[in-house]
Design a protein around this motif. Structure first.
Motif, mmCIF file in Angstrom:
data_model
loop_
_atom_site.group_PDB
_atom_site.id
_atom_site.type_symbol
_atom_site.label_atom_id
_atom_site.label_comp_id
_atom_site.label_asym_id
_atom_site.label_seq_id
_atom_site.Cartn_x
_atom_site.Cartn_y
_atom_site.Cartn_z
ATOM 1 N N ASN A 69 -6.978 -21.677 3.065
ATOM 2 C CA ASN A 69 -8.139 -20.817 3.315
ATOM 3 C C ASN A 69 -8.196 -19.632 2.365
ATOM 4 O OD1 ASN A 69 -9.086 -22.342 5.503
ATOM 5 N ND2 ASN A 69 -7.696 -21.315 6.919
ATOM 6 N N TYR A 70 -7.239 -19.557 1.446
ATOM 7 C CA TYR A 70 -7.179 -18.419 0.536
ATOM 8 C C TYR A 70 -8.398 -18.413 -0.388
ATOM 9 C CZ TYR A 70 -4.994 -14.715 -2.186
ATOM 10 O OH TYR A 70 -4.725 -13.513 -2.779
ATOM 11 N N ASP A 71 -8.997 -17.252 -0.531
ATOM 12 C CA ASP A 71 -10.242 -17.111 -1.306
ATOM 13 C C ASP A 71 -9.919 -16.929 -2.790
ATOM 14 O OD1 ASP A 71 -12.913 -16.811 -1.905
ATOM 15 O OD2 ASP A 71 -12.999 -14.701 -1.320
ATOM 16 N N TYR A 72 -9.255 -17.934 -3.377
ATOM 17 C CA TYR A 72 -8.753 -17.799 -4.741
ATOM 18 C C TYR A 72 -9.845 -17.779 -5.795
ATOM 19 C CZ TYR A 72 -9.415 -22.877 -4.917
ATOM 20 O OH TYR A 72 -9.948 -24.132 -4.863
ATOM 21 N N ILE A 100 -19.148 -11.047 2.802
ATOM 22 C CA ILE A 100 -19.033 -9.953 1.840
ATOM 23 C C ILE A 100 -17.561 -9.693 1.545
ATOM 24 C CG2 ILE A 100 -21.208 -8.891 2.534
ATOM 25 C CD1 ILE A 100 -19.616 -6.892 4.168
ATOM 26 N N ALA A 101 -17.304 -9.129 0.370
ATOM 27 C CA ALA A 101 -15.927 -8.963 -0.083
ATOM 28 C C ALA A 101 -15.140 -8.044 0.835
ATOM 29 C CB ALA A 101 -15.910 -8.428 -1.512
ATOM 30 N N SER A 102 -15.768 -7.001 1.357
ATOM 31 C CA SER A 102 -15.038 -6.047 2.185
ATOM 32 C C SER A 102 -14.600 -6.649 3.510
ATOM 33 C CB SER A 102 -15.899 -4.807 2.444
ATOM 34 O OG SER A 102 -17.119 -5.169 3.062
ATOM 35 N N THR A 103 -15.193 -7.761 3.908
ATOM 36 C CA THR A 103 -14.742 -8.475 5.101
ATOM 37 C C THR A 103 -13.618 -9.434 4.767
ATOM 38 O OG1 THR A 103 -16.922 -8.312 6.115
ATOM 39 C CG2 THR A 103 -15.458 -10.004 6.980
ATOM 40 N N ASN A 104 -13.675 -10.031 3.578
ATOM 41 C CA ASN A 104 -12.691 -11.042 3.199
ATOM 42 C C ASN A 104 -11.480 -10.466 2.466
ATOM 43 O OD1 ASN A 104 -14.393 -13.056 4.227
ATOM 44 N ND2 ASN A 104 -15.532 -13.148 2.316
ATOM 45 N N TRP A 105 -11.563 -9.218 2.033
ATOM 46 C CA TRP A 105 -10.454 -8.551 1.342
ATOM 47 C C TRP A 105 -10.291 -7.161 1.939
ATOM 48 C CZ3 TRP A 105 -7.587 -11.013 -2.443
ATOM 49 C CH2 TRP A 105 -8.101 -12.248 -2.866
ATOM 50 N N LEU A 120 -5.852 -7.430 -0.541
ATOM 51 C CA LEU A 120 -5.167 -8.542 0.087
ATOM 52 C C LEU A 120 -6.195 -9.384 0.820
ATOM 53 C CD1 LEU A 120 -1.737 -8.226 1.851
ATOM 54 C CD2 LEU A 120 -3.482 -9.716 2.780
ATOM 55 N N ASN A 121 -6.124 -10.694 0.675
ATOM 56 C CA ASN A 121 -7.098 -11.606 1.275
ATOM 57 C C ASN A 121 -6.887 -11.695 2.787
ATOM 58 O OD1 ASN A 121 -8.025 -15.117 0.777
ATOM 59 N ND2 ASN A 121 -9.263 -13.356 1.293
ATOM 60 N N THR A 122 -7.984 -11.590 3.529
ATOM 61 C CA THR A 122 -7.923 -11.615 4.988
ATOM 62 C C THR A 122 -9.122 -12.360 5.529
ATOM 63 O OG1 THR A 122 -7.974 -10.211 6.977
ATOM 64 C CG2 THR A 122 -9.070 -9.368 5.021
ATOM 65 N N SER A 123 -8.999 -12.865 6.735
ATOM 66 C CA SER A 123 -10.112 -13.600 7.343
ATOM 67 C C SER A 123 -10.995 -12.717 8.207
ATOM 68 C CB SER A 123 -9.567 -14.748 8.204
ATOM 69 O OG SER A 123 -8.766 -14.240 9.265
ATOM 70 N N VAL A 152 -4.436 -8.395 10.767
ATOM 71 C CA VAL A 152 -4.260 -9.504 11.719
ATOM 72 C C VAL A 152 -4.660 -10.826 11.081
ATOM 73 C CG1 VAL A 152 -4.999 -10.449 13.947
ATOM 74 C CG2 VAL A 152 -4.581 -7.990 13.705
ATOM 75 N N GLY A 153 -5.673 -10.791 10.242
ATOM 76 C CA GLY A 153 -6.181 -12.013 9.621
ATOM 77 C C GLY A 153 -5.661 -12.283 8.229
ATOM 78 N N ASP A 154 -4.594 -11.587 7.815
ATOM 79 C CA ASP A 154 -4.062 -11.813 6.470
ATOM 80 C C ASP A 154 -3.762 -13.290 6.233
ATOM 81 O OD1 ASP A 154 -4.236 -9.155 5.928
ATOM 82 O OD2 ASP A 154 -2.083 -8.739 6.038
ATOM 83 N N ILE A 155 -4.202 -13.811 5.083
ATOM 84 C CA ILE A 155 -4.073 -15.229 4.785
ATOM 85 C C ILE A 155 -2.818 -15.471 3.953
ATOM 86 C CG2 ILE A 155 -5.137 -17.199 3.603
ATOM 87 C CD1 ILE A 155 -7.859 -15.976 4.281
#
Length: 536
Positions: free
Chosen positions: A360-363, A370-375, A419-422, A427-430
């Motif tokens: 699920n990593y947003d590589y 939006i980026a601020s939700t995913n990172w 850092l990538n997060t869901s 809590v959602g760190d991938i």
């Protein structure tokens, strides 16, 4: 406790029974009065089905004096019933013919106060339960395809139809995109007959290179396993690849399976390959010279634009430094008749599999949202991170592959450690899987606009690994930006790192120490983490 145990057993039996053709749960005897147990055949799948298919609703309760199922009018067909809205049966099988989220209601009257599963508090004699059934449409995709210009921008659109025979010159890259998809397909499987250049992590954007003259078919399978659904799009003779007069390009030199691969932009004529026109210099990680006489140079049996160099009695490892040169004049030629130019000291890169693919990593920065939700900013490596120090967002202004990259702007004195997060929080760190103790190459592509002003200062971009409770610092940057850095082009930067545990999380940090108020803007794309095969 005895009552609760029997109810749980009943639910387990119901789950299996509701998936079968027979109504086996009708014979279940809880041997306890007034216990409410409701199950559906899709209860483990959020009661989600495909339009035109069925769901079975089961009331396994004991002590029921009367019950009434109520379904929305004009939405479903209750099997073996003339009434498609209400039923008093314990078991109701309904075929839903309308897409949407529909309320199903069950009203029950018990002989006495009823208990629910795993609860010891009476809920009353009359219970009213509403749950939702989600009905998805059949899978349907809308596609588009374009030839890519040499600068990566979209070129001519293709006619997507059988027998279109869109004429495309050999060596060209075509981008296929799923513009929209109904029915929530979970998987996209592409078949083009061409060489995959990049595939976005959501599998909806595919770039392929057509290296060989000929006609090509196209297939796309969009499907999901539960609720089952699929659409197969097929075009015969979609593309006709014609000879090109453009120069043939050496796209990549890489180490693979102990050998060296040369990746050209078009198919190479195997008759024109002469091993004595190639040379290799090889050193180990300590810069000690290694013998590197060439045993053979052959064309790959499948990817006919790739030449494979095998050394005489020598395996090439990922921590070796290997450089390849070619000296032939009007010798090595493509199948459409264009000679390769000479080249000198092209370094071979490591070619391991990117372990981020399939996670699920947003590589590749293609995640929806939006980026601020995913990172998120990582305070440990960032120091005092505040919104005023940096901004980051998904951008289509510059992309290395796919449709988006990450545009990062860091103000003077600011730090961005992402850092990538869901879910936008820790809590959602991938995480991604690795081999504990393995050595990995961690890298990313960066694009530095020429509008940046550095003076005599430099800005470094570094990566850190969080592996279990261990924080790994490779102690060197994978990219440095200053007045002499390449601009307006994509550049790959990398570091090698030993990851101690079986999972990892990546932190990318950019610190702006330029004087004044000058911000730094850089684009990032296509993060890679690949295991290295090291010399023993």
């Amino acid at each position: 406790m005895k009552t609760n145990f029997k109810i749980v057993i009943a639910v387990c039996i119901a789950i299996f029974g509701l998936h079968s053709c027979s109504d086996i749960y009708d014979t279940i005897n809880l041997n306890e009065a007034n216990s409410r147990v409701i199950a559906t055949s899709q209860m483990n799948f959020a009661n989600t089905i495909r339009v035109g298919t069925s769901i079975t609703l089961g009331d396994l309760s004991s002590g029921v004096v009367s019950r009434l199922w109520t379904l929305p009018t004009g939405v479903a067909d209750i099997v073996d019933s003339d009434n498609d809205v209400t039923s008093t049966a314990a078991n109701v099988k309904a075929i839903f013919n309308a897409v949407g989220v529909h309320d199903v209601r069950l009203q029950q009257v018990f002989s006495d106060n009823a208990f629910t599963v795993l609860e010891n508090t009476a809920k009353g004699k009359e219970l009213d339960t509403i749950f939702k059934v989600t009905v998805l449409p059949q899978i349907k995709t809308v596609l588009k395809a374009n030839v890519l210009n040499t600068n990566g921008t979209l070129g001519a659109a293709l006619n997507l139809s059988n027998g279109a025979k869109n004429q495309v010159t050999a060596g060209s890259v075509v981008r296929y995109v799923v513009e929209s998809a109904e029915g929530a397909p979970a998987s996209f499987t592409w078949t083009t007959g061409a060489t995959v250049v990049t595939l976005s992590n959501d599998k909806r954007t595919l770039d392929v290179r057509y290296n060989k003259v000929g006609n090509y078919n196209f297939d796309l399978l969009a499907n999901t396993a539960r609720p089952f659904g699929e659409e197969k799009t097929t075009f015969s003779d979609l593309i006709t690849i014609i000879p090109s007069t453009a120069p043939v390009t050496l796209l990549e030199v890489k180490k693979k399976d102990g050998k060296i691969s040369l990746v050209f932009s078009r198919e190479i004529d195997p008759v024109s390959i002469k091993a004595n026109e190639f040379s290799v210099t090889l050193t180990d990680k300590n810069n000690a010279s290694l013998s590197s006489t060439i045993a053979s140079v052959t064309r790959d049996a499948v990817d006919t634009n790739i030449l494979i160099i095998t050394l005489n009695g020598r395996t090439v490892y990922d921590d070796d430094k290997a450089f390849v040169s070619y000296s032939g004049i009007n010798s090595l030629v493509t199948s459409d008749g264009v000679f390769s130019a000479t080249f000198s000291a092209r370094e071979a890169a490591a070619s391991g599999v990117n372990v981020l693919i399939g996670t699920n990593y947003d590589y590749s920065y293609e995640t929806i949202g939006i980026a601020s939700t995913n990172w998120r900013q990582n305070i440990t490596f960032c120091g005092p991170c505040t919104a005023a120090n940096s901004s980051y967002l998904y951008s289509t202004e510059q992309v290395h592959s796919g449709n988006k990259s990450l545009k990062l702007t860091v103000k003077n004195g600011g730090v961005a450690a992402l850092l990538n997060t869901s879910d936008g929080t820790d809590v959602g760190d991938i995480t991604f899987p690795v081999v504990a103790g393995g050595t990995y190459e961690v890298g990313a592509w960066t694009y530095l606009p020429s509008t940046n002003t550095f003076g005599t200062s430099s800005v470094e971009m570094r990566t850190f690994i969080i592996s279990g409770a261990t924080q790994v610092d490779p102690a060197l940057e994978f990219a440095t930006f200053n007045s002499s850095s390449p601009t307006n082009q994509w550049v790959y930067g990398k570091v090698n790192v030993v990851i101690p545990n079986g999972t990892g999380k990546l932190v990318f940090r950019t610190r702006n120490n330029i004087g004044g108020t000058t911000p730094v803007t850089v684009y990032m794309d296509d993060i890679t983490v690949k295991k290295l095969n090291l010399r023993p």
